[in-house]
Design a protein around this motif. Structure first.
Motif, PDB file in Angstrom:
ATOM      1  N   ARG A  99     -15.040   5.971   2.416  1.00  0.00           N
ATOM      2  CA  ARG A  99     -14.151   5.098   1.656  1.00  0.00           C
ATOM      3  C   ARG A  99     -12.779   4.963   2.311  1.00  0.00           C
ATOM      4  NH1 ARG A  99     -14.579   5.045  -4.808  1.00  0.00           N
ATOM      5  NH2 ARG A  99     -16.713   5.582  -4.268  1.00  0.00           N
ATOM      6  N   LEU A 100     -12.394   5.997   3.076  1.00  0.00           N
ATOM      7  CA  LEU A 100     -11.105   5.943   3.787  1.00  0.00           C
ATOM      8  C   LEU A 100     -11.240   5.241   5.140  1.00  0.00           C
ATOM      9  CD1 LEU A 100      -9.915   9.584   3.083  1.00  0.00           C
ATOM     10  CD2 LEU A 100      -8.556   7.555   2.540  1.00  0.00           C
ATOM     11  N   GLY A 101     -12.475   4.954   5.526  1.00  0.00           N
ATOM     12  CA  GLY A 101     -12.686   4.387   6.860  1.00  0.00           C
ATOM     13  C   GLY A 101     -12.352   5.390   7.962  1.00  0.00           C
ATOM     14  N   MET A 102     -12.601   6.674   7.674  1.00  0.00           N
ATOM     15  CA  MET A 102     -12.328   7.741   8.650  1.00  0.00           C
ATOM     16  C   MET A 102     -13.648   8.391   9.050  1.00  0.00           C
ATOM     17  SD  MET A 102      -9.232   9.731   6.748  1.00  0.00           S
ATOM     18  CE  MET A 102      -8.930  11.103   7.871  1.00  0.00           C
ATOM     19  N   LEU A 103     -13.614   9.098  10.155  1.00  0.00           N
ATOM     20  CA  LEU A 103     -14.745   9.956  10.486  1.00  0.00           C
ATOM     21  C   LEU A 103     -14.649  11.208   9.615  1.00  0.00           C
ATOM     22  CD1 LEU A 103     -14.717   9.661  14.367  1.00  0.00           C
ATOM     23  CD2 LEU A 103     -16.491   8.792  12.809  1.00  0.00           C
ATOM     24  N   LYS A 104     -15.809  11.717   9.212  1.00  0.00           N
ATOM     25  CA  LYS A 104     -15.803  12.909   8.363  1.00  0.00           C
ATOM     26  C   LYS A 104     -15.048  14.052   9.048  1.00  0.00           C
ATOM     27  CE  LYS A 104     -18.976  16.316   6.402  1.00  0.00           C
ATOM     28  NZ  LYS A 104     -20.376  16.765   6.437  1.00  0.00           N
ATOM     29  N   GLY A 105     -15.240  14.179  10.358  1.00  0.00           N
ATOM     30  CA  GLY A 105     -14.582  15.246  11.104  1.00  0.00           C
ATOM     31  C   GLY A 105     -13.058  15.199  10.992  1.00  0.00           C
ATOM     32  N   SER A 109     -19.613  13.866  -1.813  1.00  0.00           N
ATOM     33  CA  SER A 109     -19.614  14.546  -0.519  1.00  0.00           C
ATOM     34  C   SER A 109     -18.370  14.149   0.278  1.00  0.00           C
ATOM     35  CB  SER A 109     -20.865  14.159   0.275  1.00  0.00           C
ATOM     36  OG  SER A 109     -20.781  12.809   0.664  1.00  0.00           O
ATOM     37  N   LEU A 110     -18.014  14.991   1.243  1.00  0.00           N
ATOM     38  CA  LEU A 110     -16.886  14.635   2.122  1.00  0.00           C
ATOM     39  C   LEU A 110     -17.207  13.347   2.872  1.00  0.00           C
ATOM     40  CD1 LEU A 110     -15.646  18.074   3.533  1.00  0.00           C
ATOM     41  CD2 LEU A 110     -14.585  16.627   1.791  1.00  0.00           C
ATOM     42  N   GLN A 111     -18.504  13.115   3.134  1.00  0.00           N
ATOM     43  CA  GLN A 111     -18.903  11.873   3.808  1.00  0.00           C
ATOM     44  C   GLN A 111     -18.519  10.651   2.952  1.00  0.00           C
ATOM     45  OE1 GLN A 111     -20.520  11.833   7.070  1.00  0.00           O
ATOM     46  NE2 GLN A 111     -19.553   9.833   6.763  1.00  0.00           N
ATOM     47  N   ASP A 112     -18.782  10.728   1.628  1.00  0.00           N
ATOM     48  CA  ASP A 112     -18.398   9.621   0.721  1.00  0.00           C
ATOM     49  C   ASP A 112     -16.909   9.325   0.846  1.00  0.00           C
ATOM     50  OD1 ASP A 112     -20.952   9.552  -0.478  1.00  0.00           O
ATOM     51  OD2 ASP A 112     -20.401  11.090  -1.951  1.00  0.00           O
ATOM     52  N   ILE A 113     -16.127  10.415   0.863  1.00  0.00           N
ATOM     53  CA  ILE A 113     -14.666  10.268   0.878  1.00  0.00           C
ATOM     54  C   ILE A 113     -14.213   9.695   2.216  1.00  0.00           C
ATOM     55  CG2 ILE A 113     -12.505  11.602   0.807  1.00  0.00           C
ATOM     56  CD1 ILE A 113     -14.086  13.475  -1.230  1.00  0.00           C
ATOM     57  N   ALA A 114     -14.785  10.205   3.305  1.00  0.00           N
ATOM     58  CA  ALA A 114     -14.440   9.689   4.638  1.00  0.00           C
ATOM     59  C   ALA A 114     -14.819   8.209   4.745  1.00  0.00           C
ATOM     60  CB  ALA A 114     -15.150  10.515   5.712  1.00  0.00           C
ATOM     61  N   GLU A 130       1.502   9.927   4.226  1.00  0.00           N
ATOM     62  CA  GLU A 130       0.872   8.793   3.554  1.00  0.00           C
ATOM     63  C   GLU A 130      -0.643   8.944   3.557  1.00  0.00           C
ATOM     64  OE1 GLU A 130       2.215   5.146   5.283  1.00  0.00           O
ATOM     65  OE2 GLU A 130       4.246   5.423   4.501  1.00  0.00           O
ATOM     66  N   ARG A 131      -1.144   9.377   4.691  1.00  0.00           N
ATOM     67  CA  ARG A 131      -2.586   9.573   4.834  1.00  0.00           C
ATOM     68  C   ARG A 131      -3.076  10.650   3.859  1.00  0.00           C
ATOM     69  NH1 ARG A 131      -5.957   5.915   6.341  1.00  0.00           N
ATOM     70  NH2 ARG A 131      -7.615   6.547   7.738  1.00  0.00           N
ATOM     71  N   TRP A 132      -2.274  11.702   3.725  1.00  0.00           N
ATOM     72  CA  TRP A 132      -2.615  12.781   2.803  1.00  0.00           C
ATOM     73  C   TRP A 132      -2.653  12.262   1.353  1.00  0.00           C
ATOM     74  CZ3 TRP A 132      -4.723  17.158   1.654  1.00  0.00           C
ATOM     75  CH2 TRP A 132      -4.303  17.899   0.549  1.00  0.00           C
ATOM     76  N   ALA A 133      -1.652  11.467   1.002  1.00  0.00           N
ATOM     77  CA  ALA A 133      -1.595  10.905  -0.353  1.00  0.00           C
ATOM     78  C   ALA A 133      -2.816  10.020  -0.607  1.00  0.00           C
ATOM     79  CB  ALA A 133      -0.305  10.102  -0.534  1.00  0.00           C
ATOM     80  N   GLU A 134      -3.179   9.264   0.409  1.00  0.00           N
ATOM     81  CA  GLU A 134      -4.325   8.371   0.296  1.00  0.00           C
ATOM     82  C   GLU A 134      -5.624   9.180   0.150  1.00  0.00           C
ATOM     83  OE1 GLU A 134      -5.929   4.470   2.832  1.00  0.00           O
ATOM     84  OE2 GLU A 134      -4.520   5.884   3.736  1.00  0.00           O
ATOM     85  N   LEU A 135      -5.707  10.257   0.932  1.00  0.00           N
ATOM     86  CA  LEU A 135      -6.882  11.134   0.853  1.00  0.00           C
ATOM     87  C   LEU A 135      -7.047  11.700  -0.557  1.00  0.00           C
ATOM     88  CD1 LEU A 135      -9.168  12.972   1.901  1.00  0.00           C
ATOM     89  CD2 LEU A 135      -7.418  14.468   2.886  1.00  0.00           C
ATOM     90  N   ILE A 136      -5.929  12.177  -1.121  1.00  0.00           N
ATOM     91  CA  ILE A 136      -5.976  12.737  -2.474  1.00  0.00           C
ATOM     92  C   ILE A 136      -6.395  11.672  -3.487  1.00  0.00           C
ATOM     93  CG2 ILE A 136      -4.489  13.627  -4.344  1.00  0.00           C
ATOM     94  CD1 ILE A 136      -5.212  15.773  -2.378  1.00  0.00           C
ATOM     95  N   GLU A 137      -5.855  10.472  -3.314  1.00  0.00           N
ATOM     96  CA  GLU A 137      -6.165   9.392  -4.256  1.00  0.00           C
ATOM     97  C   GLU A 137      -7.653   9.035  -4.202  1.00  0.00           C
ATOM     98  OE1 GLU A 137      -3.461   6.032  -3.868  1.00  0.00           O
ATOM     99  OE2 GLU A 137      -4.945   4.789  -4.924  1.00  0.00           O
ATOM    100  N   VAL A 138      -8.161   8.911  -2.986  1.00  0.00           N
ATOM    101  CA  VAL A 138      -9.571   8.545  -2.818  1.00  0.00           C
ATOM    102  C   VAL A 138     -10.478   9.680  -3.301  1.00  0.00           C
ATOM    103  CG1 VAL A 138     -11.364   8.129  -1.076  1.00  0.00           C
ATOM    104  CG2 VAL A 138      -9.228   6.822  -1.016  1.00  0.00           C
TER     105      VAL A 138
END
Lengths: 222, 222
Positions: free
Chosen positions: B50-56, B43-48, B21-29
């Motif tokens: 928006r997902l509320g995740m740490l970039k790492g 940037s990966l930072q933008d994507i992280a 599910e997380r992977w699907a969400e990552l792709i969508e975002v």
């Protein structure tokens, strides 16, 4: 060749021709540079370098990189619109005119591949008002196709179940897509591609009787 | 939902579903962010963020921004290819299959508008080998359309003057262009657009007798 708006005073008199040639060259080089580097990646310095000019001399022709993008985009679009409008206004039945319009649009796209690609890829780089100005022309473009299909439908030459707006977008899509796959010197000339796509466009919307009459006309000519 | 290649070992066992599910969400975002900012601007930072995740934490799923673009592009492309291949392989005459393939491709494009736009605009941002991998699939895509048109031509259902390669590109262009003008909630549903474009595609290439048989079949059904 179109002159940049509001600069005609600067280009009157004896030097007129060289300046117009220079302007045409500037547009050609800018088109190529925007295509290769993308609008964001391209600089006026790149363009000046390729022209063998000083960057400062560019300001004789334009005020900004954005001016240049707008000129590249609106020029190719207006030229295309002139092609389709002139072909749409000849004296013949609307299906024949549609055929000539599609073929003309395809040939224009094949011959202006790089400028069309810049138009389609970089339109979003223009600020909203200028984008809107171009999109107004795009609306006019679609309108040429839609009007012909509607006219043909009123005359019973296009099937009643065809939705003219969707048909216009379908035909335009088929013709516009050429910019992604046409390669000069490839297996098909712009004329062959234009003729095939135009023929499919007309056959795709025409009534059975209009098609039969059309094929009889083609057979009579050959 | 497809899993990223070579990462299946990490996602086995009890936690499988949440990770997928997380992977699907990552792709969508990522799709949305690439669409809004362009690949270069995102940037990966933008994507992280928006997902509320740490970039790492993104490196658990991907190794680079390029991986993510490749996944976004190849996923939507492969899904589309599955749609057209499955519709091309049902048991019916090749013109009927062509109709279903075009409609399916249009509907898939309408439903994956943002991903299709990223595919079409950002493919050139991939390095040559990965671009080639996607283009191989694109070749397969065109092949589905061309094969059906060639098969129909051999059976006398498509006019002999139609050039199958150009016809396939014309039909694909008409269908692909939808990504530029379709708006969800607009005047036409994906099904209506798919049906109209498919009908025009078939009529555009079919012989008179195949068209007459087709219309008789539709009339008999209604």
């Amino acid at each position: 060749m179109r002159q940049p708006a509001g600069r005609s005073a600067r280009r009157s008199g004896g030097e007129r021709k060289p300046r117009e040639e220079r302007w045409a060259e500037l547009i050609e080089v800018a088109t190529q540079v925007f295509y290769e580097k993308g609008y964001d990646g391209a600089s006026l310095q790149d363009i000046a370098d390729r022209l063998g000019m000083l960057k400062g001399s560019l300001y004789y022709y334009i005020q900004s990189k954005e001016d240049l993008l707008f000129d590249v985009i609106s020029m190719v679009h207006k030229e295309g619109l002139e092609v389709v409008r002139s072909r749409a206004s000849v004296e013949s039945d609307p299906l024949q005119r549609l055929e000539r319009v599609v073929a003309g649009h395809v040939e224009h796209t094949c011959r202006n591949l790089v400028a069309v690609a810049v138009f389609l890829h970089e339109l979003s780089a223009l600020p909203p008002e200028r984008r809107q100005e171009v999109l107004g022309t795009e609306h006019a473009y679609q309108g040429v196709f839609r009007d012909l299909i509607e006219e043909a439908q009123r005359e019973g030459l296009v099937r009643p179940d065809v939705e003219p707006r969707l048909a216009a977008l379908s035909v335009l899509g088929s013709a516009n897509w050429v910019y992604r796959w046409f390669r000069p010197g490839g297996a098909f000339t712009p004329e062959v591609i234009g003729a095939q796509l135009a023929d499919m466009a007309v056959a795709g919307v025409a009534t059975e009787s209009a098609l039969a009459a059309r094929r009889a006309g083609i057979a009579a000519l050959s």
